[in-house]
Design a protein around this motif. Structure first.
Motif, PDB file in Angstrom:
ATOM      1  N   THR A 167       5.687 -60.273   5.271  1.00 50.02           N
ATOM      2  CA  THR A 167       5.687 -61.129   4.082  1.00 50.02           C
ATOM      3  C   THR A 167       5.612 -60.273   2.823  1.00 50.02           C
ATOM      4  O   THR A 167       5.149 -59.134   2.840  1.00 50.02           O
ATOM      5  N   GLU A 200       1.470 -58.320   5.892  1.00 48.54           N
ATOM      6  CA  GLU A 200       1.955 -58.200   4.512  1.00 48.54           C
ATOM      7  C   GLU A 200       2.405 -56.772   4.243  1.00 48.54           C
ATOM      8  O   GLU A 200       1.778 -55.818   4.715  1.00 48.54           O
ATOM      9  N   VAL A 209       9.410 -63.102   4.831  1.00 50.28           N
ATOM     10  CA  VAL A 209       9.063 -64.432   4.326  1.00 50.28           C
ATOM     11  C   VAL A 209       8.279 -64.222   3.033  1.00 50.28           C
ATOM     12  O   VAL A 209       7.297 -63.479   3.010  1.00 50.28           O
ATOM     13  N   THR A 210       8.719 -64.848   1.953  1.00 52.66           N
ATOM     14  CA  THR A 210       8.091 -64.642   0.651  1.00 52.66           C
ATOM     15  C   THR A 210       7.543 -65.947   0.085  1.00 52.66           C
ATOM     16  O   THR A 210       7.940 -67.038   0.493  1.00 52.66           O
ATOM     17  N   LYS A 234       3.221 -68.842   4.591  1.00 52.27           N
ATOM     18  CA  LYS A 234       3.999 -67.708   5.133  1.00 52.27           C
ATOM     19  C   LYS A 234       3.506 -67.301   6.519  1.00 52.27           C
ATOM     20  O   LYS A 234       4.305 -67.078   7.430  1.00 52.27           O
ATOM     21  N   THR A 235       2.184 -67.181   6.673  1.00 48.27           N
ATOM     22  CA  THR A 235       1.633 -66.733   7.956  1.00 48.27           C
ATOM     23  C   THR A 235       1.940 -67.737   9.062  1.00 48.27           C
ATOM     24  O   THR A 235       2.280 -67.356  10.196  1.00 48.27           O
TER      25      THR A 235
END
Length: 553
Positions: free
Chosen positions: A402, A379, A307-308, A315-316
């Protein structure tokens, strides 16, 4: 720790109680966090009573010997325990309507200035030794072990004792109003002449209150006590902590960050509402066709799902929703986060602690020995972490993480920049989703609207596309506090990896080439997904245009 130690040492030297030799000896013997005066007292170079009497004489207050003093239990109702411990003051009694308190450091002007605003009666100050003041506090209130827990419970529930002092009430009301307003975070900021309180609601900061600057020390102190972990007398370095409280049968976590600024300490409290853990993909903003495709990816046994988006794009929250969707008793799920924002039932969560060597990479290596089915990395930051994640995906694990990229196809180039070979990316990645957050129109008051010419041009729409659309606009009502918006939803871009995309990645096509081919294969861009949500009456053209400026071409 005395507020003006250098001046105090000068006073003690002028009184012939110490000399430079004793000061030098104390400096050499003191512990890192210990003051020179405390070291002098510990070594017997000067007594705490001599220090207190010197302070009393030079600051115009009367010294009081508290040996054998037994405080009246009625003083608990006059000076709340939190206030007494926060400011290190011993209540002595009330005479002629004036409260008498003993302080250990009459040079601490912040305490002397703040107490009249925290306590109701007018105050007369006396001076005694810090050790005797602590003895009085123990006799009056008991031990300190459960103090922080008691205060935190009380502040959240609004029970008896929670609002005994104005500052306690002010801070508690600030937190409760922030939650009731659906704020994601609360900002308490000292500015030049006063204290500004702002709530971030649906991504937008709102100025809600201003308070006199003189209350700053008391407000910050109250918040530090509520965390139970912050140092009250440390104002030079940033501090982090958490507050747990209950309001209307809801458990709330507040992640607290305090940093020193030009005008004093500034606080940001992020409200983590545990009810958001129950969000489904449709609640995040997935339309039916995208949700079905994404759920198929979530059901895969292995591979990486990325997920970007920039910081603050949700994202989280999306990763948590994914874990919530796939969390079953027959699956072992482990996460590595910095920090752990929500506690997920049934999931093993590990927090990064770089100061002790617990980096993302170190935690990930250890996790693989725990035989997990599913791994979430907060991340991917470096080659080592990315490499381990790729190997985990290629050896039978489903990995979520992410990246900070503007769109989905750019993540391929980002992984290459980090040091991952294109053939590994092609083999491991299952899909990449980019997202942004836009405000959602309030379902109670949104009303029929139209798009003006400028919006039509920006979204590249023609009249035929909007003729049968359900275009809506904000109105404002009590439920959304007249904002016209309530909540946020994601606009998304899903780059689905199939055999053709893998071949393109292996051939090391540029990001523009990947993006062009992905669109030919059916990928909708962020702006195109936003347009669908405008036409469905979920948000406005202005929100989508602003959130997808980088996707305009």
């Amino acid at each position: 720790m005395y507020s003006n130690e250098e001046y105090l040492l000068q006073l003690l030297e002028e009184a012939d109680l110490i000399d430079q030799r004793k000061i030098a000896t104390a400096k050499g013997q003191k512990k890192p966090a210990e003051s020179i005066v405390d070291a002098l007292i510990k070594t017997g170079a000067v007594s705490d009573e001599q220090v207190a009497k010197t302070l009393a004489t030079n600051y115009g207050v009367e010294f009081v010997d508290l040996h054998g003093y037994v405080p009246s239990q009625d003083m608990k109702n006059v000076v709340p325990e939190e206030v007494a411990r926060r400011y290190k003051v011993a209540p002595l009694g009330v005479e002629a309507g004036r409260l008498q308190v003993a302080v250990g450091d009459p040079s601490d002007l912040e305490t002397l200035d703040a107490l009249p605003h925290v306590l109701t009666p007018d105050i007369d100050f006396f001076c005694s030794t810090p050790s005797l003041i602590r003895t009085v506090l123990s006799a009056l209130y008991g031990g300190e072990a459960d103090l922080a827990e008691t205060l935190i419970r009380g502040s959240g529930t609004g029970g008896e004792g929670a609002n005994d002092a104005p500052i306690i009430k002010l801070v508690t009301n600030c937190l409760i109003e922030g939650f009731k307003s659906r704020a994601s975070d609360i900002h308490i900021e000292p500015i030049e002449k006063d204290i500004r309180v702002r709530y971030r609601i649906d991504g937008v900061l709102h100025d809600v209150e201003h308070h006199p600057k003189r209350l700053l020390s008391a407000i910050i102190g109250r918040i530090k006590i509520m965390t139970g972990s912050m140092q009250l007398d440390e104002k030079r370095v940033p501090q982090d902590g958490r507050i747990q409280m209950t309001f209307q049968d809801k458990e709330l976590d507040l992640r607290v960050s305090i940093i020193p600024t030009q005008h004093g300490e500034s606080v940001v409290m992020r409200i983590l509402d545990k009810s958001s853990l129950r969000l489904g993909l449709s609640d995040l903003g997935f339309l039916t066709d995208d949700q079905e495709m994404f759920e198929k990816k979530l059901s895969l046994p292995d591979g990486i799902i990325l997920v970007t988006g920039p910081t603050g794009s949700g994202k989280t929250t999306t990763l948590y929703a994914c874990l919530n969707y796939i969390n079953r008793p027959d699956r072992k799920i482990i996460t590595v986060e910095d920090p752990v924002e929500y506690e997920l039932p049934g999931i093993n969560q590990v927090m990064v602690k770089e100061d002790v060597g617990m980096t993302f990479a170190a935690a990930l290596k250890a996790m693989l020995r725990q035989a997990p089915n599913i791994i979430m990395l907060g991340e991917i930051r470096d080659q080592e972490t990315a490499g381990i994640a790729i190997q985990a995906a290629l050896t039978g694990h489903l990995v979520f993480s992410t990246l900070h990229t503007n769109d989905a196809p750019s993540a391929v180039a980002r992984l290459t920049d980090i040091g991952i070979k294109p053939f590994l990316t092609a083999s491991a990645v299952r899909c990449i989703m980019a997202q942004r957050l836009v405000r959602k129109l309030c379902g109670e008051c949104k009303s029929s609207s139209t798009l003006d010419e400028k919006e039509m041009r920006a979204l590249r729409l023609d009249v035929s596309q909007v003729m049968e659309a359900n275009i809506m606009g904000p109105t404002g009502c009590n439920r959304c506090r007249q904002a016209g918006f309530r909540g946020r939803l994601a606009v998304i871009e899903i780059f689905n990896f199939d055999d053709e995309v893998r071949s393109m990645v292996n051939e090391e096509l540029t990001t523009p080439q990947l993006r062009k081919r992905a669109r030919e294969l059916g990928m909708r861009t962020l702006r195109e997904d936003g347009i669908r949500k405008v036409l469905a009456g979920l948000t406005t053209a202005e929100e989508v245009i602003e959130a997808t400026m980088s996707d305009a071409d």
